[in-house]
Write a protein that holds these residues in place. Structure first.
Motif, PDB file in Angstrom:
ATOM      1  N   ARG A 149       6.400 -36.811  -0.020  1.00 31.95           N
ATOM      2  CA  ARG A 149       6.736 -38.089   0.602  1.00 31.95           C
ATOM      3  C   ARG A 149       7.073 -37.942   2.076  1.00 31.95           C
ATOM      4  N   ASP A 150       7.648 -36.832   2.475  1.00 27.62           N
ATOM      5  CA  ASP A 150       8.049 -36.625   3.866  1.00 27.62           C
ATOM      6  C   ASP A 150       7.094 -35.679   4.591  1.00 27.62           C
ATOM      7  N   ASP A 151       5.837 -35.663   4.219  1.00 27.28           N
ATOM      8  CA  ASP A 151       4.867 -34.737   4.798  1.00 27.28           C
ATOM      9  C   ASP A 151       4.677 -35.025   6.284  1.00 27.28           C
ATOM     10  N   PRO A 152       5.033 -34.073   7.166  1.00 25.29           N
ATOM     11  CA  PRO A 152       4.923 -34.328   8.608  1.00 25.29           C
ATOM     12  C   PRO A 152       3.487 -34.560   9.075  1.00 25.29           C
ATOM     13  N   GLU A 153       2.519 -33.898   8.446  1.00 25.10           N
ATOM     14  CA  GLU A 153       1.118 -34.097   8.848  1.00 25.10           C
ATOM     15  C   GLU A 153       0.668 -35.527   8.557  1.00 25.10           C
ATOM     16  N   ARG A 154       1.077 -36.046   7.427  1.00 24.01           N
ATOM     17  CA  ARG A 154       0.728 -37.423   7.069  1.00 24.01           C
ATOM     18  C   ARG A 154       1.414 -38.410   8.000  1.00 24.01           C
ATOM     19  N   ASP A 155       2.670 -38.147   8.311  1.00 18.74           N
ATOM     20  CA  ASP A 155       3.401 -39.017   9.241  1.00 18.74           C
ATOM     21  C   ASP A 155       2.764 -39.003  10.625  1.00 18.74           C
ATOM     22  N   ALA A 156       2.307 -37.823  11.066  1.00 15.77           N
ATOM     23  CA  ALA A 156       1.656 -37.716  12.380  1.00 15.77           C
ATOM     24  C   ALA A 156       0.341 -38.491  12.381  1.00 15.77           C
ATOM     25  N   ALA A 157      -0.413 -38.410  11.287  1.00 15.17           N
ATOM     26  CA  ALA A 157      -1.681 -39.147  11.196  1.00 15.17           C
ATOM     27  C   ALA A 157      -1.433 -40.650  11.222  1.00 15.17           C
ATOM     28  N   LEU A 158      -0.322 -41.071  10.697  1.00 19.95           N
ATOM     29  CA  LEU A 158       0.019 -42.491  10.691  1.00 19.95           C
ATOM     30  C   LEU A 158       0.437 -42.962  12.079  1.00 19.95           C
ATOM     31  N   SER A 203      -2.319 -62.779  16.356  1.00 18.17           N
ATOM     32  CA  SER A 203      -1.585 -62.233  17.500  1.00 18.17           C
ATOM     33  C   SER A 203      -0.754 -61.002  17.138  1.00 18.17           C
ATOM     34  N   ALA A 204      -0.666 -60.664  15.859  1.00 14.10           N
ATOM     35  CA  ALA A 204       0.093 -59.482  15.444  1.00 14.10           C
ATOM     36  C   ALA A 204      -0.641 -58.211  15.888  1.00 14.10           C
ATOM     37  N   PRO A 205       0.090 -57.171  16.274  1.00 13.04           N
ATOM     38  CA  PRO A 205      -0.574 -55.919  16.640  1.00 13.04           C
ATOM     39  C   PRO A 205      -1.175 -55.250  15.405  1.00 13.04           C
ATOM     40  N   SER A 206      -2.165 -54.410  15.610  1.00 13.45           N
ATOM     41  CA  SER A 206      -2.803 -53.703  14.487  1.00 13.45           C
ATOM     42  C   SER A 206      -1.790 -52.875  13.715  1.00 13.45           C
ATOM     43  N   ARG A 207      -0.800 -52.371  14.403  1.00 10.11           N
ATOM     44  CA  ARG A 207       0.254 -51.565  13.761  1.00 10.11           C
ATOM     45  C   ARG A 207       0.963 -52.379  12.667  1.00 10.11           C
ATOM     46  N   TYR A 208       1.035 -53.686  12.841  1.00  9.75           N
ATOM     47  CA  TYR A 208       1.665 -54.551  11.841  1.00  9.75           C
ATOM     48  C   TYR A 208       0.948 -54.419  10.497  1.00  9.75           C
ATOM     49  N   PHE A 209      -0.379 -54.447  10.508  1.00  9.65           N
ATOM     50  CA  PHE A 209      -1.157 -54.330   9.268  1.00  9.65           C
ATOM     51  C   PHE A 209      -0.974 -52.957   8.640  1.00  9.65           C
ATOM     52  N   VAL A 210      -0.933 -51.933   9.469  1.00  7.07           N
ATOM     53  CA  VAL A 210      -0.722 -50.570   8.969  1.00  7.07           C
ATOM     54  C   VAL A 210       0.658 -50.486   8.302  1.00  7.07           C
ATOM     55  N   ASP A 211       1.672 -51.072   8.922  1.00  4.54           N
ATOM     56  CA  ASP A 211       3.021 -51.059   8.350  1.00  4.54           C
ATOM     57  C   ASP A 211       3.087 -51.819   7.029  1.00  4.54           C
ATOM     58  N   ILE A 212       2.380 -52.939   6.941  1.00  2.00           N
ATOM     59  CA  ILE A 212       2.372 -53.709   5.695  1.00  2.00           C
ATOM     60  C   ILE A 212       1.677 -52.913   4.592  1.00  2.00           C
ATOM     61  N   ILE A 213       0.576 -52.256   4.905  1.00  4.26           N
ATOM     62  CA  ILE A 213      -0.106 -51.423   3.908  1.00  4.26           C
ATOM     63  C   ILE A 213       0.816 -50.290   3.469  1.00  4.26           C
ATOM     64  N   THR A 214       1.551 -49.722   4.414  1.00  6.69           N
ATOM     65  CA  THR A 214       2.429 -48.591   4.123  1.00  6.69           C
ATOM     66  C   THR A 214       3.642 -48.999   3.306  1.00  6.69           C
ATOM     67  N   SER A 246      -4.822 -43.431   2.437  1.00  5.48           N
ATOM     68  CA  SER A 246      -4.433 -42.417   3.421  1.00  5.48           C
ATOM     69  C   SER A 246      -4.129 -43.079   4.765  1.00  5.48           C
ATOM     70  N   PRO A 247      -3.343 -42.411   5.622  1.00  5.38           N
ATOM     71  CA  PRO A 247      -3.036 -42.998   6.932  1.00  5.38           C
ATOM     72  C   PRO A 247      -4.288 -43.349   7.742  1.00  5.38           C
ATOM     73  N   ALA A 248      -5.287 -42.485   7.744  1.00  8.74           N
ATOM     74  CA  ALA A 248      -6.511 -42.769   8.498  1.00  8.74           C
ATOM     75  C   ALA A 248      -7.202 -44.014   7.951  1.00  8.74           C
TER      76      ALA A 248
END
Length: 177
Positions: free
Chosen positions: A51-60, A114-125, A139-141
């Motif tokens: 859950r706390d994988d740094p590589e996955r967090d970096a990809a996100l 008008s929401a930033p793309s990061r908003y959609f990524v956060d909702i998926i996450t 996956s983050p990608a």
């Protein structure tokens, strides 16, 4: 007769409890004949993600550049994970809400345009409202690819005519008259 029955009823649970206290188990670093390598503690299977994988967090954290390949991947993943609720065009009229679940918002409303793309990524996450988190499935990608595809959907439904090539604009004007 009653006395014998009472003794059996009292003795039966006591006998069962003893088996519960003495179950076979291994400690983490103990030797084990159960596995070929002789260890009780086994490596996690390939593809297991902490859950706390740094590589996955970096990809996100790092948004990839948008390309045709990313948009195709986003379209594929959107069709798998998002379209059942949001429908193929992103209006929120998928098969799941048609069966009684709450309708998700349309991606074509001003707030989401008008929401930033990061908003959609956060909702998926993390999920939002009735939508649960897809962090363990996407996956983050792929989350970034889906966000890029959502942007393409938004543009496809509300593209200004001024960005079209001249010949397409002329065809559009001819169809309108």
């Amino acid at each position: 007769m009653r006395r014998a029955l009472l003794i059996v009823l009292v003795a039966l649970p006591l006998a069962a409890c003893d088996d519960m206290n003495h179950q076979p188990r291994y400690d983490s670093y103990e030797k084990s004949m159960l596995f070929a390598d002789g260890k009780a503690l086994q490596a996690p299977p390939a593809g297991t993600v902490a859950r706390d994988d740094p590589e996955r967090d970096a990809a996100l954290a790092n948004r990839p550049a948008v390309s045709g390949r990313i948009l195709l991947r986003g379209q594929e993943r959107f069709g798998i994970y998002c379209a059942p609720c949001h429908d193929a065009a992103g209006y929120g009229n998928g098969t799941v809400p048609a069966r009684g679940f709450p309708h998700p918002p349309s991606f074509h409303i001003d707030r989401l345009r008008s929401a930033p793309s990061r908003y959609f990524v956060d909702i998926i996450t993390n999920g939002h409202g009735a939508m649960y988190s897809y962090a363990d499935r996407v996956s983050p990608a792929d989350r970034w690819a889906i966000a890029a595809y959502i942007r393409a959907l938004q543009l496809s439904q509300d593209a200004p005519a001024a960005i079209l090539p001249a010949e397409d604009r002329a065809r559009l004007e001819d169809a309108g008259s």
